[in-house]
Write a protein that holds these residues in place. Structure first.
Motif, PDB file in Angstrom:
ATOM      1  N   LEU B 103       0.827  -1.194   0.000  1.00 11.26           N
ATOM      2  CA  LEU B 103       0.000   0.000   0.000  1.00 11.26           C
ATOM      3  C   LEU B 103       0.866   1.250   0.000  1.00 11.26           C
ATOM      4  N   TYR B 104       0.468   2.229  -0.797  1.00 12.26           N
ATOM      5  CA  TYR B 104       1.140   3.527  -0.745  1.00 12.26           C
ATOM      6  C   TYR B 104       0.452   4.356   0.328  1.00 12.26           C
ATOM      7  N   PRO B 106       0.055   7.951   1.775  1.00 13.40           N
ATOM      8  CA  PRO B 106       0.395   9.333   1.424  1.00 13.40           C
ATOM      9  C   PRO B 106       1.080  10.079   2.565  1.00 13.40           C
ATOM     10  N   GLN B 107       0.614   9.853   3.816  1.00  8.85           N
ATOM     11  CA  GLN B 107       1.217  10.571   4.933  1.00  8.85           C
ATOM     12  C   GLN B 107       2.704  10.236   5.067  1.00  8.85           C
ATOM     13  N   LEU B 108       3.061   9.001   4.715  1.00  5.36           N
ATOM     14  CA  LEU B 108       4.462   8.587   4.815  1.00  5.36           C
ATOM     15  C   LEU B 108       5.191   8.856   3.499  1.00  5.36           C
ATOM     16  N   ASP B 109       4.421   9.001   2.432  1.00  2.00           N
ATOM     17  CA  ASP B 109       4.978   9.183   1.102  1.00  2.00           C
ATOM     18  C   ASP B 109       5.857   8.014   0.683  1.00  2.00           C
ATOM     19  N   ARG B 110       5.419   6.811   1.020  1.00  2.00           N
ATOM     20  CA  ARG B 110       6.141   5.632   0.519  1.00  2.00           C
ATOM     21  C   ARG B 110       5.239   4.402   0.556  1.00  2.00           C
ATOM     22  N   ILE B 111       5.716   3.356  -0.115  1.00  2.00           N
ATOM     23  CA  ILE B 111       4.952   2.108  -0.162  1.00  2.00           C
ATOM     24  C   ILE B 111       5.260   1.289   1.091  1.00  2.00           C
ATOM     25  N   VAL B 112       4.231   0.774   1.735  1.00  2.00           N
ATOM     26  CA  VAL B 112       4.498  -0.097   2.887  1.00  2.00           C
ATOM     27  C   VAL B 112       3.855  -1.461   2.663  1.00  2.00           C
ATOM     28  N   LEU B 113       4.240  -2.399   3.525  1.00  2.00           N
ATOM     29  CA  LEU B 113       3.746  -3.757   3.423  1.00  2.00           C
ATOM     30  C   LEU B 113       2.741  -3.974   4.558  1.00  2.00           C
ATOM     31  N   LYS B 114       1.573  -4.489   4.211  1.00  2.00           N
ATOM     32  CA  LYS B 114       0.607  -4.803   5.264  1.00  2.00           C
ATOM     33  C   LYS B 114       1.008  -6.121   5.922  1.00  2.00           C
ATOM     34  N   ASP B 115       0.223  -6.578   6.896  1.00  2.00           N
ATOM     35  CA  ASP B 115       0.760  -7.655   7.747  1.00  2.00           C
ATOM     36  C   ASP B 115       0.288  -9.062   7.387  1.00  2.00           C
ATOM     37  N   GLU B 364      -0.352   6.159 -10.525  1.00  2.00           N
ATOM     38  CA  GLU B 364       0.323   5.808  -9.266  1.00  2.00           C
ATOM     39  C   GLU B 364       0.083   6.896  -8.222  1.00  2.00           C
ATOM     40  N   ASP B 365      -0.098   6.463  -6.983  1.00  2.00           N
ATOM     41  CA  ASP B 365      -0.396   7.414  -5.914  1.00  2.00           C
ATOM     42  C   ASP B 365       0.716   8.434  -5.715  1.00  2.00           C
ATOM     43  N   PHE B 366       1.965   7.967  -5.820  1.00  2.00           N
ATOM     44  CA  PHE B 366       3.057   8.887  -5.502  1.00  2.00           C
ATOM     45  C   PHE B 366       3.220   9.969  -6.562  1.00  2.00           C
ATOM     46  N   VAL B 367       2.669   9.745  -7.746  1.00  2.00           N
ATOM     47  CA  VAL B 367       2.655  10.817  -8.746  1.00  2.00           C
ATOM     48  C   VAL B 367       1.454  11.719  -8.483  1.00  2.00           C
ATOM     49  N   LYS B 368       0.311  11.085  -8.230  1.00  2.00           N
ATOM     50  CA  LYS B 368      -0.931  11.838  -8.043  1.00  2.00           C
ATOM     51  C   LYS B 368      -0.847  12.849  -6.921  1.00  2.00           C
ATOM     52  N   LYS B 369      -0.103  12.539  -5.867  1.00  2.00           N
ATOM     53  CA  LYS B 369      -0.099  13.453  -4.717  1.00  2.00           C
ATOM     54  C   LYS B 369       0.665  14.743  -5.030  1.00  2.00           C
ATOM     55  N   ASN B 370       1.383  14.785  -6.140  1.00  2.00           N
ATOM     56  CA  ASN B 370       2.113  16.006  -6.488  1.00  2.00           C
ATOM     57  C   ASN B 370       1.547  16.587  -7.786  1.00  2.00           C
ATOM     58  N   PRO B 371       0.661  17.596  -7.669  1.00  2.00           N
ATOM     59  CA  PRO B 371      -0.044  18.105  -8.848  1.00  2.00           C
ATOM     60  C   PRO B 371       0.928  18.576  -9.943  1.00  2.00           C
ATOM     61  N   GLY B 372       2.066  19.131  -9.532  1.00  2.00           N
ATOM     62  CA  GLY B 372       3.066  19.578 -10.502  1.00  2.00           C
ATOM     63  C   GLY B 372       3.569  18.426 -11.360  1.00  2.00           C
ATOM     64  N   TRP B 373       3.803  17.297 -10.703  1.00  2.00           N
ATOM     65  CA  TRP B 373       4.286  16.128 -11.443  1.00  2.00           C
ATOM     66  C   TRP B 373       3.230  15.629 -12.422  1.00  2.00           C
ATOM     67  N   VAL B 374       1.973  15.629 -11.959  1.00  2.00           N
ATOM     68  CA  VAL B 374       0.877  15.162 -12.815  1.00  2.00           C
ATOM     69  C   VAL B 374       0.832  16.027 -14.073  1.00  2.00           C
ATOM     70  N   GLU B 375       0.962  17.334 -13.870  1.00  2.00           N
ATOM     71  CA  GLU B 375       0.898  18.272 -14.987  1.00  2.00           C
ATOM     72  C   GLU B 375       2.020  17.999 -15.995  1.00  2.00           C
ATOM     73  N   GLU B 376       3.241  17.828 -15.464  1.00  2.00           N
ATOM     74  CA  GLU B 376       4.388  17.582 -16.340  1.00  2.00           C
ATOM     75  C   GLU B 376       4.226  16.276 -17.110  1.00  2.00           C
ATOM     76  N   LEU B 377       3.822  15.235 -16.378  1.00  2.00           N
ATOM     77  CA  LEU B 377       3.701  13.918 -16.994  1.00  2.00           C
ATOM     78  C   LEU B 377       2.585  13.920 -18.034  1.00  2.00           C
ATOM     79  N   THR B 378       1.501  14.630 -17.742  1.00  2.00           N
ATOM     80  CA  THR B 378       0.393  14.731 -18.694  1.00  2.00           C
ATOM     81  C   THR B 378       0.885  15.411 -19.971  1.00  2.00           C
ATOM     82  N   LEU B 379       1.692  16.457 -19.798  1.00  2.00           N
ATOM     83  CA  LEU B 379       2.264  17.150 -20.949  1.00  2.00           C
ATOM     84  C   LEU B 379       3.129  16.199 -21.785  1.00  2.00           C
TER      85      LEU B 379
END
Lengths: 415, 415
Positions: B103-104, B106-115, B364-379
């Motif tokens: 799971l990604y 967002p508060q941690l800004d990384r992927i973690v493993l559930k149990d 991907e969540d880690f791209v989505k959380k940064n609107p600037g990145w989404v904009e660049e990647l969409t371009l």
């Protein structure tokens, strides 16, 4: 960690390591190495093409200063301008780098380029593009000379993608330009990506900074891409250990093998790159140390050894600067597999392609001149078995540094 | 070379370099960087999984000492022995590393493993081999703990080729064992091949040797494979410049960019390897410096950035130790292509695969959380164009270090 050392039990396997009993004291092995080192430094200078009086002309390049490269380019362009002004148009005379113009010279123990060359006229539909590319590359190199900076082949390509279209084209003309100007590619200030690392008993200067390779931890020092800024080499090593793979290099660096047997350990992590080849040659020439090679027991291991030793066909015009003569094949050799009782499951069957490569190598002059190598390679092709250096880990992770290499050195078991 | 410098003419192109006129004095740019650096070091500690109170349990690993790893293995084996003696046979409880268990956050800004975890019983035909491999890997790691040495995954595989059959199998179980023991792979003393290099305003110790990265010439210092022997980091840098490619790294190292703008320059030469990721994280944590990334303008550039930033899915159990939060995307960004007027011929058309990778990244969540990145990647996906860092060479070999990067820093042009 001190904790875990206290808990170390008498290791049952320690005494049973194959061949460990044959190992003499390190001091006895050191005597062997001193003889090897002495014999290596007493060897006279290597022959040059001029001294050989070959029945044909040879084209060789030399390291030139930046200002010489710059003048050479300027003279060449002046000649062309004269030719144009006199109504002749212009043409580059380009040395041929094809296989037919290459030759292995046993006395030199490397591949050289003969002196055939061809014309590359501008006013010809089949060569107009290539001559335009040649002129552009000359201009870019001229800029590098003026600025005194280094760039990669990739940088060069990107300065004029429209003209070059494909990096293969700018790369090929770059080699042509080296030949035309009679200088090494490093003299053109075009460098390859760095890949190699070095660790052990060596001190040298990199771009003015003094580097002590005994103080580079486990990571080692990255070999600089621009050999012309490397100098002041000093060493108390008795030999250079050339290692094909990263993993073996790491084992030796962590165990500080160079402190047990004074040596310099170097690896290009696979295929030899130009920077590592230049660095190895410089060490060999300046320090006059014997070079022992540790490669996988497969045709590619031997091929890698041959690139260090005799050069690649692609850059045969520069073989005098890129090759390191007289590299000894220490291991892992096909005969070691049985000698060191490498278990069957750690040997891999050779593929059809492996066997073909092996057979091709048997036809190569630089293999043929060494009967020991022929014998080993014949054995490999016959048994159809190969093995990596890592196969020695089957006897324990430190078998390489604690038993295999010391025993090889003790027995002078190199070819 | 002094000679060639004297001959340097007024460079016609120098004044015409695009955007060079917008550059302020270096001292003004330094002020910008000092603000960046100050804001970065004032950020509090990153959140931990425990603090977050997530609605599910998370499995995370930690750096453990060798003796703790050793005790953990011994307890595990004792438990198994008891189970066997009581007639129950034995089974390993193995955490699931499948996508469904990742799971990604967002508060941690990384992927973690559930149990979620599964049983790996010995007395079951479908798991008998894997449980045998697990036991063997545990035994080998135990040996490493006792000896206190580091080995590669390849070494590990070769200690028992007959059982492991294929390195993929021993590698996978190695990750399982990390999870089971709750420790990082580096704590197991199994290291990856070293690939990265570092240069610039950093002093650190590697296996007891002090390394000054301003005195590493152009080659730089190879990043050590074993992070547990790296320490004592000191630096007067204002930021860390993370570079995707070797060629750009070389340009910056030769120009000693780190002396103009105090920084530490690091590259893994392509795909980030574990050693470089650990090293970057350690620098960021200990020195509290902002990290700016210079990658190709293609989906893989962003993917590389995301591996440094959020971790790879394969090693999500270790994301807390391997990832570096809050990496800024400095360049080369899709919007830079027009902004810096990169000529059409230096841009490359994206392949179908490129476009697919780009679209996948947009999900991907880690791209989505940064609107600037989404904009660049969409371009990028819209224009279907990509470009390498080297494309900047079209304006001159030193455009990267002399105009592009300084201007980016001046304008705080990072996302």
């Amino acid at each position: 960690m001190g904790d875990s050392k206290k808990r170390r039990r008498k290791e049952a396997s320690g005494e049973e390591l194959p061949f460990k009993k044959q190992l003499k004291a390190d001091s006895a092995i050191m005597e062997t190495l001193k003889q090897l080192s002495a014999s290596s430094s007493s060897v006279g200078e290597t022959l040059t093409v001029q001294e050989l009086k070959l029945p044909f002309q040879c084209r060789e390049v030399a390291d030139l200063s930046l200002s010489s490269v710059q003048s050479n380019i300027e003279s060449l362009i002046l000649k062309i301008a004269h030719s144009i002004l006199s109504g002749q148009g212009f043409s580059f005379e380009v040395p041929s780098r094809s296989a037919a113009n290459q030759l292995y010279v046993p006395q030199l123990d490397r591949i050289v380029l003969k002196d055939k060359s061809s014309q590359r006229p501008f006013a010809n539909i089949s060569t107009v593009r290539k001559s335009a590319i040649t002129a552009r590359i000359l201009q870019l190199i001229h800029q590098l000379c003026i600025k005194g900076i280094h760039v990669t082949k990739r940088d060069l390509f990107y300065t004029d993608v429209k003209l070059f279209q494909d990096q293969i084209q700018s790369d090929a003309v770059l080699d042509d330009v080296s030949c035309m100007l009679g200088c090494t590619r490093s003299s053109l200030n075009v460098v390859a990506a760095e890949k190699g690392v070095v660790v052990g008993r060596l001190i040298f200067s990199d771009n003015g900074d003094m580097i002590d390779c005994t103080k580079m931890g486990m990571g080692g020092k990255a070999i600089p891409p621009n050999i012309d800024r490397v100098g002041d080499m000093q060493s108390d090593a008795l030999f250079i250990l050339l290692v094909e793979k990263d993993a073996a290099y790491m084992r030796l660096a962590e165990d500080r093998f160079y402190n047990r047997f004074p040596c310099i350990i170097v690896t290009a992590k696979g295929q030899p790159d130009v920077s590592t080849r230049l660095f190895l040659r410089k060490m060999k020439t300046e320090l006059k140390l014997p070079v022992l090679a540790l490669v996988d027991s497969d045709p590619y291991g031997l091929k890698i050894l041959s690139v260090y030793g005799c050069g690649s066909k692609n850059m045969s015009y520069d073989s005098a600067n890129l090759t390191t003569p007289d590299i000894k094949w220490l291991g892992v050799r096909p005969s070691d597999l049985d000698k060191y009782k490498i278990p069957e499951q750690c040997r891999l069957p050779m593929t059809e392609q492996d066997i073909k490569t092996g057979k091709d190598l048997l036809e190569e002059d630089f293999v043929k001149k060494n009967p020991g190598w022929v014998e080993e390679l014949t054995l490999m092709v016959k048994t159809k078995q190969k093995a990596e250096i890592q196969a020695l880990s089957t006897f324990g992770f430190q078998y390489l540094s604690e038993v295999y290499l010391p025993l090889k050195l003790q027995q002078k078991d190199w070819l």
